[in-house]
Design a protein around this motif. Structure first.
Motif, PDB file in Angstrom:
ATOM      1  N   ALA A 128     -11.900   6.429   6.755  1.00 25.88           N
ATOM      2  CA  ALA A 128     -10.926   7.516   6.636  1.00 25.88           C
ATOM      3  C   ALA A 128     -11.248   8.644   7.614  1.00 25.88           C
ATOM      4  O   ALA A 128     -10.353   9.185   8.275  1.00 25.88           O
ATOM      5  CB  ALA A 128     -10.919   8.045   5.202  1.00 25.88           C
ATOM      6  N   MET A 162       0.852  -1.202   0.000  1.00 29.74           N
ATOM      7  CA  MET A 162       0.000   0.000   0.000  1.00 29.74           C
ATOM      8  C   MET A 162       0.882   1.245   0.000  1.00 29.74           C
ATOM      9  O   MET A 162       1.918   1.289   0.629  1.00 29.74           O
ATOM     10  CB  MET A 162      -0.911  -0.006   1.226  1.00 29.74           C
ATOM     11  CG  MET A 162      -1.844   1.202   1.308  1.00 29.74           C
ATOM     12  SD  MET A 162      -2.956   1.147   2.733  1.00 29.74           S
ATOM     13  CE  MET A 162      -4.007  -0.206   2.242  1.00 29.74           C
ATOM     14  N   THR A 219       2.313   4.942   0.782  1.00 27.42           N
ATOM     15  CA  THR A 219       2.402   5.767   1.986  1.00 27.42           C
ATOM     16  C   THR A 219       1.262   6.764   1.988  1.00 27.42           C
ATOM     17  O   THR A 219       1.133   7.557   1.048  1.00 27.42           O
ATOM     18  CB  THR A 219       3.746   6.521   2.003  1.00 27.42           C
ATOM     19  OG1 THR A 219       4.802   5.590   1.902  1.00 27.42           O
ATOM     20  CG2 THR A 219       3.872   7.327   3.284  1.00 27.42           C
ATOM     21  N   PRO A 220       0.407   6.752   3.030  1.00 26.31           N
ATOM     22  CA  PRO A 220      -0.790   7.593   2.983  1.00 26.31           C
ATOM     23  C   PRO A 220      -0.559   9.049   3.382  1.00 26.31           C
ATOM     24  O   PRO A 220      -1.193   9.555   4.302  1.00 26.31           O
ATOM     25  CB  PRO A 220      -1.742   6.882   3.946  1.00 26.31           C
ATOM     26  CG  PRO A 220      -0.851   6.236   4.934  1.00 26.31           C
ATOM     27  CD  PRO A 220       0.393   5.853   4.187  1.00 26.31           C
ATOM     28  N   GLY A 238      -7.760  10.031  -0.330  1.00 21.93           N
ATOM     29  CA  GLY A 238      -7.234   8.812   0.274  1.00 21.93           C
ATOM     30  C   GLY A 238      -8.069   7.600  -0.040  1.00 21.93           C
ATOM     31  O   GLY A 238      -7.534   6.498  -0.296  1.00 21.93           O
ATOM     32  N   CYS A 267      -6.057   4.108   0.082  1.00 16.30           N
ATOM     33  CA  CYS A 267      -5.410   4.172   1.396  1.00 16.30           C
ATOM     34  C   CYS A 267      -6.371   3.788   2.516  1.00 16.30           C
ATOM     35  O   CYS A 267      -5.920   3.386   3.604  1.00 16.30           O
ATOM     36  CB  CYS A 267      -4.870   5.575   1.654  1.00 16.30           C
ATOM     37  SG  CYS A 267      -3.660   6.147   0.451  1.00 16.30           S
ATOM     38  N   PHE A 268      -7.669   3.962   2.288  1.00 15.44           N
ATOM     39  CA  PHE A 268      -8.700   3.615   3.262  1.00 15.44           C
ATOM     40  C   PHE A 268      -9.808   2.866   2.537  1.00 15.44           C
ATOM     41  O   PHE A 268     -10.096   3.148   1.366  1.00 15.44           O
ATOM     42  CB  PHE A 268      -9.275   4.876   3.922  1.00 15.44           C
ATOM     43  CG  PHE A 268      -8.254   5.708   4.652  1.00 15.44           C
ATOM     44  CD1 PHE A 268      -7.886   5.408   5.955  1.00 15.44           C
ATOM     45  CD2 PHE A 268      -7.648   6.790   4.034  1.00 15.44           C
ATOM     46  CE1 PHE A 268      -6.951   6.177   6.629  1.00 15.44           C
ATOM     47  CE2 PHE A 268      -6.707   7.569   4.694  1.00 15.44           C
ATOM     48  CZ  PHE A 268      -6.352   7.256   5.999  1.00 15.44           C
ATOM     49  N   ASP A 272      -0.830  13.410   7.415  1.00 17.11           N
ATOM     50  CA  ASP A 272      -0.408  12.025   7.540  1.00 17.11           C
ATOM     51  C   ASP A 272      -1.629  11.165   7.834  1.00 17.11           C
ATOM     52  O   ASP A 272      -2.772  11.643   7.895  1.00 17.11           O
ATOM     53  CB  ASP A 272       0.692  11.861   8.599  1.00 17.11           C
ATOM     54  CG  ASP A 272       0.216  12.106  10.027  1.00 17.11           C
ATOM     55  OD1 ASP A 272      -1.004  12.176  10.269  1.00 17.11           O
ATOM     56  OD2 ASP A 272       1.088  12.226  10.909  1.00 17.11           O
ATOM     57  N   ALA A 273      -1.411   9.857   8.061  1.00 16.45           N
ATOM     58  CA  ALA A 273      -2.515   8.914   8.210  1.00 16.45           C
ATOM     59  C   ALA A 273      -3.301   9.107   9.489  1.00 16.45           C
ATOM     60  O   ALA A 273      -4.412   8.571   9.631  1.00 16.45           O
ATOM     61  CB  ALA A 273      -1.980   7.485   8.143  1.00 16.45           C
ATOM     62  N   ALA A 301       0.209  10.103  -1.756  1.00 10.43           N
ATOM     63  CA  ALA A 301      -0.605   9.062  -2.379  1.00 10.43           C
ATOM     64  C   ALA A 301      -1.633   9.635  -3.340  1.00 10.43           C
ATOM     65  O   ALA A 301      -1.939   9.030  -4.371  1.00 10.43           O
ATOM     66  CB  ALA A 301      -1.307   8.236  -1.303  1.00 10.43           C
ATOM     67  N   LEU A 305      -1.396  12.633   2.253  1.00 10.38           N
ATOM     68  CA  LEU A 305      -2.490  13.110   1.419  1.00 10.38           C
ATOM     69  C   LEU A 305      -2.498  14.632   1.394  1.00 10.38           C
ATOM     70  O   LEU A 305      -2.194  15.279   2.396  1.00 10.38           O
ATOM     71  CB  LEU A 305      -3.829  12.602   1.961  1.00 10.38           C
ATOM     72  CG  LEU A 305      -3.977  11.083   2.045  1.00 10.38           C
ATOM     73  CD1 LEU A 305      -5.205  10.717   2.866  1.00 10.38           C
ATOM     74  CD2 LEU A 305      -4.077  10.480   0.645  1.00 10.38           C
TER      75      LEU A 305
END
Length: 490
Positions: free
Chosen positions: A442, A1, A3-4, A430, A435-436, A22-23, A73, A6
């Motif tokens: 999310a 996956m 790197t989230p 994302g 990412c989610f 960041d995530a 991402a 965004l």
């Protein structure tokens, strides 16, 4: 996956704002740069689309500086709506963008509005909404009549978000909520409606879902190759960025205007508010006022004190002192009354009152406008709001948040990220990038609470009195405002 990391971008009424997240929802870098509203004549309010695109490019440069390739991402974008730019075959704007504050198409709006039945409105929009001067059909008909040469050269009629996406990726696209007003409950354009302005159907971008790809950023631009999603209008990006996604939950976005959205799967069409079609499994009943933060900005210019200085004066003052009553109808009012002829007022002034009392009156007047809106939303949604998740620049003021909680008699949950539209745009990016697994997931990861404001029971009687007098003053001034508008010597 991937790197989230965004990026979310909001092309708002007054500025471009952007953040790298960041995530966990932490803002790693931020960008904000204002631009002017152009008012070349009374009733007109324009912006230069180049002001948007230059700042979007600058934001991408600032946020990506020093990052490795692929660290971001995806990029999401949202914007003000009921602002329109007419784009030529070469992709360039043909004239300044006509913003949502602009009333030049009032006559065209009234003409179009008279051709639509209440049954059609409810069937298309879920509520008996009017076509007003900011509606895309009214704007298109105005251009067609007053500048037929420009209309003939128009390839696309776009919202700011979609125009900026087009400049970044080369893909013409729009989401159904940005296109609200010309779509129905099935999230498709309405042929009967578009037929009222022949030629507009060919000038509207194709519709895609919030998280569907809108292409990749073109070579030669900052973050070239990064995927972008279609995204959503400011109210929907804000809803997602507040995490108010369950039935009974309510978003409150305080920017230039106050935008409130109540989530409910029940529909009872109510005049003056929008019952959006169900989208992404969410049914939102929403409405915008005309002048929330705009009222404070007006008072700031009038007094020569910054909004934060005015807020500090209120924080240090006695909340039980008398204040004037303020109507924030500085450029008419939108939801729930949709009265372009309404005008602002201070009533009950005396010589002891200064900037602190006037500011508290502005805070209370804006909160009263939202209480009126909330009543209409709860009627439309068939349920009461359980509380508010608040974001937007107006949410930074502690005393204003407390006044809102007192006036609305509901808790106000202020969020850590006040730029909810920016965060919502990043959330949609994302999800679109994988990412989610969902918007809910999310939002659960990225939306963080800053502070909770509970209503003060000792203020209940004052707020009820102010709200009742607010409604009465609006009704009392309506004949005067109509006479004033008709008086040629004013």
């Amino acid at each position: 996956m991937m790197t989230p990391l965004l990026v979310g971008i909001d092309v708002g009424t007054t500025s471009v704002k952007a953040t790298l997240f960041d995530a966990g929802g932490t803002a790693l870098r931020a960008f904000a740069d204002p631009y002017p509203m152009l008012r070349p004549a009374p009733g007109l309010a324009e912006q230069d689309p180049a002001d948007w695109t230059r700042r979007v490019s600058a934001a991408l440069t600032r946020l990506s500086d020093g990052l490795t390739d692929g660290a971001v991402a995806a990029v999401g974008l949202t914007s003000q709506v009921n602002t329109h730019v007419f784009v030529g075959m070469d992709g360039a704007p043909l004239m300044p963008a006509i913003t949502w504050q602009d009333g030049r198409a009032g006559a065209e709006a009234a003409e179009l509005d008279a051709q639509i039945s209440s049954e059609e409105r409810i069937g298309w929009w879920g509520a008996p909404l009017p076509i007003d001067a900011s509606h895309p059909l009214a704007r298109a008909l105005w251009l067609k009549r007053h500048h037929p040469d420009l209309w003939g050269r128009t390839r696309w009629m776009m919202a700011p978000k979609d125009y900026c996406l087009f400049q970044l990726t080369g893909e013409p696209t729009a989401d159904p909520m940005t296109a609200f007003g010309v779509i129905d409950q099935s999230l498709a354009y309405v042929p009967r409606l578009l037929d009222l302005v022949p030629g507009i159907a060919d000038r509207l971008p194709p519709l895609r879902s919030f998280t569907q790809s809108a292409g990749r950023i073109r070579a030669g631009l900052p973050l070239a190759g990064a995927p972008m999603v279609t995204g959503a209008m400011d109210a929907w990006a804000g809803l997602i960025g507040t995490g108010a996604l369950g039935n009974g939950e309510c978003m409150y976005l305080s920017g230039t205007s106050e935008i409130v959205g109540l989530v409910s799967s029940v529909r009872h069409p109510a005049a003056g508010v929008i019952a959006f079609p169900t989208c992404e499994g969410i049914t939102m009943h929403a409405g915008p006022t005309q002048a929330g933060g705009a009222s404070l900005a007006w008072l700031s210019n009038l007094t020569g004190r910054s909004p934060s200085e005015l807020s500090a004066l209120v924080a240090a003052s006695d909340p039980h002192r008398p204040t004037p009553l303020f109507l924030p109808h500085l450029q008419g009012e939108r939801a729930p009354i949709w009265d372009i002829g309404a005008r602002g007022a201070f009533v009950g002034l005396d010589g002891s009152m200064g900037p602190a009392e006037l500011t508290r009156a502005v805070f209370e007047g804006v909160a009263s406008s939202v209480r009126w809106l909330l009543e209409a939303l709860e009627a439309s949604a068939g349920r009461a709001a359980t509380g508010f998740s608040m974001a937007g620049g107006g949410g930074a003021s502690d005393p204003w948040c407390q006044i809102r909680a007192d006036m609305l008699d509901r808790p106000i949950r202020r969020l850590k990220t006040l730029d909810a539209g920016v965060l919502g745009a990043a959330i949609l990016a994302g999800v679109g990038a994988g990412c989610f697994p969902s918007i809910d997931a999310a939002a659960s990861s990225l939306v963080v609470t800053d502070r909770l404001f509970e209503p003060d029971p000792s203020r209940r009687d004052r707020m009820d009195f102010l709200y009742g007098e607010y409604r009465a003053l609006y009704a009392a001034l309506k004949p005067f405002n109509a006479a004033r508008a008709a008086f040629s010597g004013w």
